[in-house]
Design a protein around this motif. Structure first.
Motif, PDB file in Angstrom:
ATOM      1  N   ASP A  91     -66.642 107.393  45.222  1.00 54.97           N
ATOM      2  CA  ASP A  91     -66.676 108.548  45.922  1.00 54.97           C
ATOM      3  C   ASP A  91     -67.223 108.076  47.346  1.00 54.97           C
ATOM      4  N   GLU A  92     -66.191 107.828  48.325  1.00 55.21           N
ATOM      5  CA  GLU A  92     -66.388 107.471  49.442  1.00 55.21           C
ATOM      6  C   GLU A  92     -66.338 108.362  50.566  1.00 55.21           C
ATOM      7  N   VAL A  93     -66.547 109.799  50.369  1.00 56.50           N
ATOM      8  CA  VAL A  93     -66.297 110.492  50.947  1.00 56.50           C
ATOM      9  C   VAL A  93     -67.201 110.523  52.342  1.00 56.50           C
ATOM     10  N   ILE A  94     -68.311 110.102  52.200  1.00 55.42           N
ATOM     11  CA  ILE A  94     -69.292 109.513  53.273  1.00 55.42           C
ATOM     12  C   ILE A  94     -68.879 108.188  53.791  1.00 55.42           C
ATOM     13  N   CYS A  95     -68.921 107.201  52.717  1.00 52.51           N
ATOM     14  CA  CYS A  95     -68.603 105.711  53.051  1.00 52.51           C
ATOM     15  C   CYS A  95     -67.462 105.572  53.847  1.00 52.51           C
ATOM     16  N   GLY A  96     -66.324 106.142  53.711  1.00 51.93           N
ATOM     17  CA  GLY A  96     -65.103 105.912  54.004  1.00 51.93           C
ATOM     18  C   GLY A  96     -64.973 105.798  55.846  1.00 51.93           C
ATOM     19  N   LEU A  97     -64.592 104.712  56.276  1.00 47.10           N
ATOM     20  CA  LEU A  97     -64.568 104.304  57.549  1.00 47.10           C
ATOM     21  C   LEU A  97     -65.921 103.929  58.210  1.00 47.10           C
ATOM     22  N   ARG A  98     -66.912 104.261  57.397  1.00 43.85           N
ATOM     23  CA  ARG A  98     -68.260 103.967  58.001  1.00 43.85           C
ATOM     24  C   ARG A  98     -68.722 102.648  58.144  1.00 43.85           C
ATOM     25  N   MET A  99     -67.985 101.715  57.637  1.00 50.68           N
ATOM     26  CA  MET A  99     -68.352 100.238  57.965  1.00 50.68           C
ATOM     27  C   MET A  99     -66.754  99.751  58.111  1.00 50.68           C
ATOM     28  N   ARG A 100     -66.930  98.454  58.222  1.00 51.16           N
ATOM     29  CA  ARG A 100     -65.466  97.858  58.683  1.00 51.16           C
ATOM     30  C   ARG A 100     -64.388  97.997  57.759  1.00 51.16           C
ATOM     31  N   PRO A 101     -63.142  97.898  58.091  1.00 51.35           N
ATOM     32  CA  PRO A 101     -61.937  98.361  57.286  1.00 51.35           C
ATOM     33  C   PRO A 101     -62.089  97.734  55.961  1.00 51.35           C
ATOM     34  N   GLY A 102     -61.965  98.544  54.754  1.00 53.78           N
ATOM     35  CA  GLY A 102     -62.076  98.155  53.441  1.00 53.78           C
ATOM     36  C   GLY A 102     -63.154  99.136  52.842  1.00 53.78           C
ATOM     37  N   SER A 103     -63.940  99.699  53.660  1.00 56.95           N
ATOM     38  CA  SER A 103     -65.210 100.295  53.345  1.00 56.95           C
ATOM     39  C   SER A 103     -65.961  99.559  52.292  1.00 56.95           C
ATOM     40  N   ALA A 104     -66.658 100.629  51.528  1.00 56.74           N
ATOM     41  CA  ALA A 104     -67.652  99.553  50.413  1.00 56.74           C
ATOM     42  C   ALA A 104     -66.720  99.233  49.433  1.00 56.74           C
ATOM     43  N   GLN A 105     -65.572  99.222  49.405  1.00 57.25           N
ATOM     44  CA  GLN A 105     -64.802  98.392  48.293  1.00 57.25           C
ATOM     45  C   GLN A 105     -64.791  96.971  48.902  1.00 57.25           C
ATOM     46  N   LYS A 106     -64.354  96.722  50.265  1.00 50.50           N
ATOM     47  CA  LYS A 106     -64.539  95.251  50.443  1.00 50.50           C
ATOM     48  C   LYS A 106     -65.543  94.863  50.875  1.00 50.50           C
ATOM     49  N   ARG A 107     -66.642  95.547  51.330  1.00 55.22           N
ATOM     50  CA  ARG A 107     -67.950  95.195  51.640  1.00 55.22           C
ATOM     51  C   ARG A 107     -68.653  94.574  50.331  1.00 55.22           C
ATOM     52  N   TYR A 108     -68.422  94.984  49.122  1.00 54.41           N
ATOM     53  CA  TYR A 108     -68.851  94.373  48.105  1.00 54.41           C
ATOM     54  C   TYR A 108     -67.895  93.948  46.900  1.00 54.41           C
ATOM     55  N   ASN A 109     -66.607  93.735  47.441  1.00 56.20           N
ATOM     56  CA  ASN A 109     -65.492  93.309  46.765  1.00 56.20           C
ATOM     57  C   ASN A 109     -65.646  93.695  45.401  1.00 56.20           C
ATOM     58  N   VAL A 110     -65.555  95.000  45.244  1.00 59.51           N
ATOM     59  CA  VAL A 110     -65.190  95.832  43.872  1.00 59.51           C
ATOM     60  C   VAL A 110     -64.321  96.947  44.280  1.00 59.51           C
ATOM     61  N   ILE A 111     -63.060  96.711  43.211  1.00 64.72           N
ATOM     62  CA  ILE A 111     -61.966  97.724  43.455  1.00 64.72           C
ATOM     63  C   ILE A 111     -62.191  98.714  42.343  1.00 64.72           C
ATOM     64  N   PRO A 112     -62.310 100.015  42.773  1.00 59.49           N
ATOM     65  CA  PRO A 112     -62.508 101.198  41.733  1.00 59.49           C
ATOM     66  C   PRO A 112     -60.934 101.503  41.343  1.00 59.49           C
ATOM     67  N   ASP A 113     -60.716 102.380  40.313  1.00 62.10           N
ATOM     68  CA  ASP A 113     -59.509 102.888  39.628  1.00 62.10           C
ATOM     69  C   ASP A 113     -59.008 103.844  40.653  1.00 62.10           C
ATOM     70  N   LEU A 114     -59.881 104.735  41.166  1.00 60.99           N
ATOM     71  CA  LEU A 114     -59.723 105.809  42.010  1.00 60.99           C
ATOM     72  C   LEU A 114     -60.599 105.745  43.221  1.00 60.99           C
ATOM     73  N   THR A 115     -60.246 106.493  44.115  1.00 54.49           N
ATOM     74  CA  THR A 115     -61.166 106.604  45.445  1.00 54.49           C
ATOM     75  C   THR A 115     -60.961 107.869  46.056  1.00 54.49           C
ATOM     76  N   THR A 116     -62.049 108.612  46.275  1.00 55.40           N
ATOM     77  CA  THR A 116     -61.898 109.602  47.134  1.00 55.40           C
ATOM     78  C   THR A 116     -62.538 109.532  48.554  1.00 55.40           C
ATOM     79  N   THR A 117     -62.110 110.198  49.622  1.00 53.72           N
ATOM     80  CA  THR A 117     -62.550 109.853  50.860  1.00 53.72           C
ATOM     81  C   THR A 117     -62.389 111.323  51.773  1.00 53.72           C
TER      82      THR A 117
END
Length: 438
Positions: free
Chosen positions: A242-268
């Motif tokens: 759930d990147e409703v808040i995280c999304g675009l809040r940090m560098r492109p890739g958001s939390a997924q790229k920051r932590y290098n973990v790719i979920p199956d689904l993303t919400t933003t």
């Protein structure tokens, strides 16, 4: 009587508590603050007062207010008919941009709000897996619907092994709503493993905030997200970020790229529209193709993908990808966060600041050991009274930190690209006086 009080007196006759939504009501003012206009990093109320905005529209106003590129996109959509129920070339452009900034979004479906997006993602997970249960972490917030609105603002007894009693965050839920939700302690792998073992082959998805901004700004323990990903893969449970808040809040890739973990689904949602309502469910193509008309899971809506929202979102993502955008955000954060921590030390107050990207929280009453990632500790030790006093004095000083009056953890606060370094210096100067009174 101020103009704000006059409006409130009239509004109470027509609006519940004089507000269009519960979150509009400000607990320290005992009424909403009625605004006249906003521009850049500033809000202007009906009495002519100016505020440096640290609420940021609950996270929607990452780019500030009245941003010229977003405004231009909105105006162009109006010229073209501001229609809905039709896709355009811009719809495809948006999908391409989303894939670029969210690595897990091979395909997307649009929605209007974060709540719609999480509801759709959970429905998709159930349809894809054929399972019923949804797993969530204590303290995390995923929208105001009966599928998942549990244990966000409530600490209850453990039932054993880190599994927590499921408690709705509102009255009015159907009696059996909680039966399909399993809640476990946040940042506790043993609790997660216990829940997975107890409900093996019954869990459709695990939905989580990769950074729990709804607990202020609470990150996961080092390696926690990677372990969660491994557990979900092993048990064939869909992992939803759930990147409703995280999304675009940090560098492109958001939390997924920051932590290098790719979920199956993303919400933003929120920041991707810059103030215009839009939300997204994205994920692996194989899973997303279970949405209709290719698959049996239905998700649609009258205003979904409206031209104005799509064009605004394209402008937002392109703006966030411009060189130097996040350099500016991070420089603002370094100045503000370090400055506030200095004030805690200067005046001997217990507390600290946590921030990631363009969102932060002030933790009055809580020390900041490096290994402290405990939601329950935050809820137990957060000095709510001092926080309310701070927000009250901040409003008087021209700093807008919204207060909802019911949170058991710190509220998440905004940095916006419209803020300047001078705004940070002015804020810290005013906060010095506020901290002196605290």
């Amino acid at each position: 009587m101020s103009r704000n009080e006059e409006i409130f007196k009239e509004a109470e006759q027509y609006l519940v508590s004089g507000a269009s939504a519960g979150q509009r009501y400000n607990g320290v003012l005992n009424m909403p603050l009625y605004m006249d206009h906003a521009d850049g990093a500033y809000l202007y109320d009906v009495d002519g007062n100016k505020y440096i905005d640290y609420h940021g529209g609950s996270g929607a106003a990452l780019f500030g207010h009245n941003h010229p590129k977003i405004k231009e996109a909105v105006e162009k959509s109006v010229e073209r008919g501001f229609f809905m129920n039709y896709d355009t070339e811009e719809t495809v452009e948006l999908a391409k941009l989303v894939r670029e900034v969210f690595p897990g979004c091979e395909k997307i479906r649009l929605a209007n709000t974060g709540s719609e997006a999480t509801q759709g993602a959970i429905r998709l997970a159930r349809g894809y897996t054929g399972r019923n249960l949804v797993l969530k972490f204590e303290g995390h917030f995923h929208g105001m619907h009966e599928n998942i609105w549990f244990n966000h603002n409530d600490v209850r007894a453990e039932l054993g092994d880190g599994i927590v009693e499921t408690v709705p965050d509102s009255q009015g839920f159907q009696l059996n709503a909680k039966d399909s939700v399993v809640v476990v302690k946040f940042n506790d792998l043993d609790a997660l493993e216990a829940a997975v073992k107890k409900y093996r082959d019954q869990i459709a998805c695990l939905i989580m905030e990769p950074i729990s901004f709804n607990c202020g700004c609470l990150e996961t323990r080092p390696g926690f997200l990677k372990s969660v990903r491994d557990i979900c893969t092993r048990e064939e449970i869909l992992l939803i970020f759930d990147e409703v808040i995280c999304g675009l809040r940090m560098r492109p890739g958001s939390a997924q790229k920051r932590y290098n973990v790719i979920p199956d689904l993303t919400t933003t949602a929120k920041a991707i529209g810059g103030g215009i309502p839009i939300a997204i469910v994205g994920g692996k193509a194989e899973i997303m193709d279970h949405f209709s008309p290719k698959g049996p899971v239905v998700m649609s809506g009258t205003y979904t993908g409206a031209l104005m929202s799509v064009m605004a979102s394209v402008a937002c993502i392109k703006t966030a990808m411009e060189p130097g955008f996040y350099d500016h955000i991070e420089a603002l954060g370094d100045r503000l966060f370090n400055g506030i921590d200095d004030l805690f030390r200067k005046y001997g107050l217990k507390g600290h600041v946590r921030g990631v990207g363009a969102r932060f929280a002030i933790y009055f009453g809580i020390d900041n050991p490096d290994d402290d990632y405990d939601f329950r500790k935050v809820a137990a030790e957060f000095d709510r009274d001092t926080d309310r006093r701070f927000v009250t004095e901040a409003v008087k000083s021209g700093l807008w930190f919204h207060d909802t009056s019911t949170k058991i953890t710190p509220a998440h606060r905004a940095l916006m690209s419209a803020h300047s370094m001078q705004d940070m210096d002015d804020t810290l100067e005013r906060m010095d006086q506020i901290f002196r009174t605290l």
